[in-house]
Design a protein around this motif. Structure first.
Motif, short mmCIF file in Angstrom:
data_model
loop_
_atom_site.label_atom_id
_atom_site.label_comp_id
_atom_site.label_asym_id
_atom_site.label_seq_id
_atom_site.Cartn_x
_atom_site.Cartn_y
_atom_site.Cartn_z
N UNK A 1 4.20 54.93 -31.91
CA UNK A 1 3.58 53.78 -32.58
C UNK A 1 3.76 52.60 -31.64
N UNK A 2 2.68 51.92 -31.35
CA UNK A 2 2.73 50.70 -30.55
C UNK A 2 2.17 49.58 -31.40
N UNK A 3 3.01 48.62 -31.73
CA UNK A 3 2.57 47.49 -32.54
C UNK A 3 2.75 46.21 -31.74
N UNK A 4 1.68 45.44 -31.64
CA UNK A 4 1.75 44.13 -30.99
C UNK A 4 2.08 43.12 -32.08
N UNK A 5 3.20 42.44 -31.90
CA UNK A 5 3.70 41.47 -32.88
C UNK A 5 3.63 40.08 -32.28
N UNK A 6 2.86 39.23 -32.90
CA UNK A 6 2.76 37.83 -32.45
C UNK A 6 3.55 36.98 -33.42
N UNK A 7 4.51 36.25 -32.86
CA UNK A 7 5.50 35.53 -33.64
C UNK A 7 5.21 34.03 -33.59
N UNK A 8 5.51 33.34 -34.68
CA UNK A 8 5.33 31.88 -34.71
C UNK A 8 6.15 31.24 -33.60
N UNK A 9 5.54 30.28 -32.93
CA UNK A 9 6.19 29.52 -31.86
C UNK A 9 7.52 28.96 -32.35
N UNK A 10 8.57 29.11 -31.55
CA UNK A 10 9.88 28.58 -31.87
C UNK A 10 10.71 29.45 -32.80
N UNK A 11 10.16 30.59 -33.22
CA UNK A 11 10.87 31.48 -34.16
C UNK A 11 11.32 32.78 -33.49
N UNK A 12 11.23 32.85 -32.17
CA UNK A 12 11.54 34.08 -31.47
C UNK A 12 12.98 34.54 -31.69
N UNK A 13 13.94 33.65 -31.58
CA UNK A 13 15.35 34.04 -31.75
C UNK A 13 15.61 34.54 -33.17
N UNK A 14 15.03 33.89 -34.14
CA UNK A 14 15.20 34.32 -35.54
C UNK A 14 14.54 35.68 -35.76
N UNK A 15 13.36 35.87 -35.18
CA UNK A 15 12.69 37.16 -35.29
C UNK A 15 13.56 38.25 -34.67
N UNK A 16 14.08 38.02 -33.48
CA UNK A 16 14.90 39.02 -32.80
C UNK A 16 16.13 39.38 -33.63
N UNK A 17 16.76 38.40 -34.23
CA UNK A 17 17.93 38.66 -35.08
C UNK A 17 17.54 39.51 -36.29
N UNK A 18 16.43 39.18 -36.91
CA UNK A 18 15.96 39.95 -38.07
C UNK A 18 15.60 41.37 -37.66
N UNK A 19 14.95 41.54 -36.51
CA UNK A 19 14.57 42.87 -36.04
C UNK A 19 15.80 43.73 -35.76
N UNK A 20 16.86 43.12 -35.23
CA UNK A 20 18.10 43.88 -34.99
C UNK A 20 18.67 44.40 -36.30
N UNK A 21 18.57 43.59 -37.36
CA UNK A 21 19.06 44.02 -38.67
C UNK A 21 18.30 45.22 -39.19
#
Length: 99
Positions: A4-24
């Protein structure tokens, strides 16, 4: 094996929060039927773009088993708020591996 290859576009300035959530969310994939690995890669050229790559034994393990599970709902609850637009998802099979 299906990827599965999913392209995820994240809101500007929210990258660190996204990465933390993805690790969870890693345990959600670890216990998913047919899932043998997942990773998220960050685009060098586009700081708000990530690629989710998941190894599934079969297409149905992703499209039926995982997407129909409570763990999928948990995944979306964790990372969905960071999506600037809906993910673009493709499924890939290996044609050949060079090395």
């Amino acid at each position: 094996m299906v990827y599965e290859l999913a392209v995820l576009r994240i809101h500007e300035g929210k990258q660190a929060e996204f990465e933390a959530a993805a690790r969870q969310a890693i345990p959600l994939f670890q216990r998913a039927k047919g899932c043998s690995g997942m990773e998220i890669r960050h685009s060098v050229e586009t700081p708000t773009e990530y690629h989710l790559i998941v190894k599934w034994a079969t297409l149905e393990n992703h499209t039926v088993d995982f997407r129909g599970s409570e763990d999928f709902q948990s995944w979306r609850a964790l990372v969905g708020p960071f999506f600037a637009q809906p993910p673009e998802v493709q499924h890939l099979e290996s044609t050949f591996v060079g090395f």
